[in-house]
Design an enzyme around this catalytic site. Structure first.
Site, PDB file in Angstrom:
ATOM      1  N   GLN A  14      -1.799   0.081 -10.746  1.00  0.00           N
ATOM      2  CA  GLN A  14      -1.980  -1.366 -10.565  1.00  0.00           C
ATOM      3  C   GLN A  14      -3.405  -1.664 -10.098  1.00  0.00           C
ATOM      4  O   GLN A  14      -3.815  -1.224  -9.018  1.00  0.00           O
ATOM      5  CB  GLN A  14      -0.983  -1.899  -9.533  1.00  0.00           C
ATOM      6  CG  GLN A  14      -1.077  -3.402  -9.333  1.00  0.00           C
ATOM      7  CD  GLN A  14      -0.093  -3.884  -8.271  1.00  0.00           C
ATOM      8  OE1 GLN A  14       0.611  -3.101  -7.663  1.00  0.00           O
ATOM      9  NE2 GLN A  14      -0.076  -5.190  -8.046  1.00  0.00           N
ATOM     10  N   GLU A  74      -6.481  -3.447  -0.744  1.00  0.00           N
ATOM     11  CA  GLU A  74      -7.316  -2.541   0.058  1.00  0.00           C
ATOM     12  C   GLU A  74      -6.645  -1.187   0.277  1.00  0.00           C
ATOM     13  O   GLU A  74      -7.317  -0.166   0.388  1.00  0.00           O
ATOM     14  CB  GLU A  74      -7.673  -3.181   1.403  1.00  0.00           C
ATOM     15  CG  GLU A  74      -8.665  -2.334   2.183  1.00  0.00           C
ATOM     16  CD  GLU A  74      -9.376  -3.095   3.281  1.00  0.00           C
ATOM     17  OE1 GLU A  74      -9.768  -2.452   4.262  1.00  0.00           O
ATOM     18  OE2 GLU A  74      -9.548  -4.324   3.160  1.00  0.00           O
TER      19      GLU A  74
END
Length: 225
Positions: free
Chosen positions: A62, A80
């Site tokens: 992803q 992150e």
């Protein structure tokens, strides 16, 4: 150098008129910097290492979401955790969604995209809600409309921030459940909250047992007046 591929759908952009477009690219990880508005503050080391191992074997499934801040420099909007895992895995290039967004929309977009994820802990969600309310001047009702949540749900997460900091840490580390935390919120004195929290942990009390202890505590308190 950015290798542009194909445009993507609108996704969360439908929430904001100021966001201009999306594109997909594969860029050097050294061109990416972290998000200063990242709501997640607790990155589990073991889970990061496991994700890094998975990325080493299968690649990044992803893409992360970024915005361009200058030539060949991008800032993370969301993803992150995947970025950190890629760093651990020594990945050189990473797939990204590039969003064009104005500076004054960065906080809103970053927080809302992260809130929509399922892996934030309850305290991180509460902090994110509070940031949106404070920074953007929203009411709980405004926020509920914007992110598609019930106002009561937002209120419950915000109330968790009234717990003693040690209890908040315990909630984030899965030492107790949100059900336990809601029980503790009926105690306004944080020192007393902490006493009962420690008792819950030491005795491994269920939510129902916690409710009973707190009811007994409140009954004793009323008797003293």
């Amino acid at each position: 150098m950015v290798e542009k591929l194909s445009p993507l759908g609108r996704g969360v952009n439908a929430l904001f008129s100021k966001i201009k477009s999306n594109s997909f690219a594969t860029i050097n990880i050294n061109q990416i910097i972290p998000n200063p508005f990242q709501p997640r503050t607790n990155f589990n080391k073991t889970e990061l290492e496991e994700l890094a191992q998975s990325i080493s074997e299968y690649g990044v499934i992803q893409p992360i979401t970024v915005r361009k801040i200058e030539e060949n420099k991008f800032q993370i909007i969301s993803g992150e955790r995947r970025y950190r895992a890629c760093k651990l895995a020594m990945v050189e290039k990473i797939p990204v969604y590039i969003k064009e967004t104005e500076n004054n929309k960065m906080l809103e977009l970053a927080l809302i995209e992260n809130i929509q994820r399922q892996d934030l802990d309850p305290i991180e969600i509460g902090i994110s809600y509070q940031k949106l309310i404070d920074e953007l001047g929203l009411t709980q009702e405004n926020l509920a409309d914007k992110i598609g949540k019930k106002r009561s749900s937002i209120s419950n997460y915000l109330r968790l921030l009234n717990l003693h900091p040690i209890i908040q840490a315990g909630l984030r580390d899965f030492m107790l459940t949100v059900g336990h935390a809601k029980c503790l919120l009926s105690i306004t004195n944080q020192d007393k909250q902490l006493d009962i929290y420690n008792f819950i942990i030491s005795k491994k009390l269920s939510v129902r047992e916690t409710e009973k202890i707190i009811q007994e505590n409140n009954s004793e308190k009323r008797k003293t007046f």
